[in-house]
Design a protein around this motif. Structure first.
Motif, PDB file in Angstrom:
ATOM      1  N   ASN A  77      29.744  61.344  52.756  1.00 31.28           N
ATOM      2  CA  ASN A  77      31.136  61.413  52.332  1.00 31.28           C
ATOM      3  C   ASN A  77      31.439  60.252  51.389  1.00 31.28           C
ATOM      4  OD1 ASN A  77      34.019  60.341  52.786  1.00 31.28           O
ATOM      5  ND2 ASN A  77      34.163  62.448  53.534  1.00 31.28           N
ATOM      6  N   LYS A  78      32.043  60.553  50.238  1.00 29.44           N
ATOM      7  CA  LYS A  78      32.277  59.477  49.256  1.00 29.44           C
ATOM      8  C   LYS A  78      33.132  58.357  49.812  1.00 29.44           C
ATOM      9  CE  LYS A  78      36.315  61.193  46.748  1.00 29.44           C
ATOM     10  NZ  LYS A  78      36.835  61.563  45.433  1.00 29.44           N
ATOM     11  N   TRP A  79      34.142  58.697  50.640  1.00 31.90           N
ATOM     12  CA  TRP A  79      35.012  57.650  51.163  1.00 31.90           C
ATOM     13  C   TRP A  79      34.261  56.781  52.166  1.00 31.90           C
ATOM     14  CZ3 TRP A  79      38.438  57.054  47.791  1.00 31.90           C
ATOM     15  CH2 TRP A  79      39.084  58.113  47.195  1.00 31.90           C
ATOM     16  N   VAL A  80      33.369  57.381  52.945  1.00 33.97           N
ATOM     17  CA  VAL A  80      32.561  56.606  53.886  1.00 33.97           C
ATOM     18  C   VAL A  80      31.752  55.571  53.124  1.00 33.97           C
ATOM     19  CG1 VAL A  80      30.576  56.722  55.455  1.00 33.97           C
ATOM     20  CG2 VAL A  80      32.444  58.367  55.692  1.00 33.97           C
ATOM     21  N   LEU A  81      31.065  56.004  52.085  1.00 30.85           N
ATOM     22  CA  LEU A  81      30.244  55.064  51.315  1.00 30.85           C
ATOM     23  C   LEU A  81      31.088  53.964  50.677  1.00 30.85           C
ATOM     24  CD1 LEU A  81      27.646  57.437  49.630  1.00 30.85           C
ATOM     25  CD2 LEU A  81      27.237  55.710  51.389  1.00 30.85           C
ATOM     26  N   VAL A  83      43.573  59.352  54.747  1.00 29.66           N
ATOM     27  CA  VAL A  83      42.110  59.465  54.679  1.00 29.66           C
ATOM     28  C   VAL A  83      41.458  58.162  55.113  1.00 29.66           C
ATOM     29  CG1 VAL A  83      40.151  59.771  53.100  1.00 29.66           C
ATOM     30  CG2 VAL A  83      42.113  61.313  52.962  1.00 29.66           C
ATOM     31  N   LEU A  84      41.991  57.030  54.672  1.00 29.85           N
ATOM     32  CA  LEU A  84      41.442  55.735  55.072  1.00 29.85           C
ATOM     33  C   LEU A  84      41.436  55.602  56.590  1.00 29.85           C
ATOM     34  CD1 LEU A  84      40.364  52.900  54.395  1.00 29.85           C
ATOM     35  CD2 LEU A  84      42.749  52.161  54.154  1.00 29.85           C
ATOM     36  N   THR A  85      42.543  55.932  57.221  1.00 31.15           N
ATOM     37  CA  THR A  85      42.644  55.847  58.681  1.00 31.15           C
ATOM     38  C   THR A  85      41.655  56.783  59.359  1.00 31.15           C
ATOM     39  OG1 THR A  85      44.964  55.209  58.534  1.00 31.15           O
ATOM     40  CG2 THR A  85      44.215  56.113  60.646  1.00 31.15           C
ATOM     41  N   GLN A  86      41.565  58.022  58.880  1.00 31.45           N
ATOM     42  CA  GLN A  86      40.645  58.998  59.476  1.00 31.45           C
ATOM     43  C   GLN A  86      39.197  58.534  59.370  1.00 31.45           C
ATOM     44  OE1 GLN A  86      41.650  62.516  57.223  1.00 31.45           O
ATOM     45  NE2 GLN A  86      43.109  63.226  58.767  1.00 31.45           N
ATOM     46  N   VAL A  87      38.812  58.055  58.193  1.00 29.88           N
ATOM     47  CA  VAL A  87      37.424  57.638  57.978  1.00 29.88           C
ATOM     48  C   VAL A  87      37.101  56.386  58.789  1.00 29.88           C
ATOM     49  CG1 VAL A  87      35.737  56.879  56.264  1.00 29.88           C
ATOM     50  CG2 VAL A  87      37.270  58.780  55.735  1.00 29.88           C
ATOM     51  N   LEU A  88      38.028  55.422  58.825  1.00 34.54           N
ATOM     52  CA  LEU A  88      37.791  54.218  59.631  1.00 34.54           C
ATOM     53  C   LEU A  88      37.613  54.575  61.104  1.00 34.54           C
ATOM     54  CD1 LEU A  88      40.253  51.706  57.966  1.00 34.54           C
ATOM     55  CD2 LEU A  88      37.749  51.483  58.069  1.00 34.54           C
TER      56      LEU A  88
END
Length: 146
Positions: free
Chosen positions: A41-45, A72-77
């Protein structure tokens, strides 16, 4: 959460709870596919890249990672924390503040991220030229002959 205790159904290699033999990501039953899905996932990286420079508070991450929404930041974190790659620390302040950092498991990905940095430095211009011809502009994609 520390260590390699992956959530989201991630199990050792074969997906059957054992770690015998090497991972087989081409097999649909291999649990490494869940890790590939997470890390791909691009946001994860981008979050992992930002955190490799040290702990960050939520607002600093949002400012640093251009284009990411708060949702999205909250979900990925949360997903990274649940999978043991990121640690959330309550700073016990008023108003409440937390900071995020890589766990030992998350830091173990740093060598992979450095190799990606090197690849980008060596190939980004060639890759960018290929993107211009990928069909999104209506142009025919460049393919290899052979």
């Amino acid at each position: 959460m520390q260590g390699g205790n992956f959530q989201d159904g991630i199990m050792p290699h074969g997906g059957k709870g054992n770690a015998l033999g090497p991972p087989e990501p081409l097999s649909e039953t291999c649990s490494s596919r869940r890790f590939i899905e997470l890390i791909g996932n691009k946001w994860v990286l981008l979050i992992l890249i930002a955190l490799r420079h040290g702990p960050r508070r939520n607002g600093a991450l949002k400012r640093e990672i251009e284009g990411i929404s708060q949702k999205v930041l909250t979900q990925v974190l949360r997903r990274l924390e649940a999978n043991g790659l990121v640690q959330r620390r309550d700073l016990e302040t008023s108003p409440p503040h937390v900071e995020y950092s890589l766990t030992e498991l998350g830091r173990s990905l740093e060598s992979v991220m450095h190799r990606l940095d090197d690849w980008f430095a060596d190939h980004l211009l060639s890759f960018s030229a290929g993107l211009e011809n990928d069909g999104s502009s209506g142009a025919k994609p460049v393919t290899r002959q052979g």
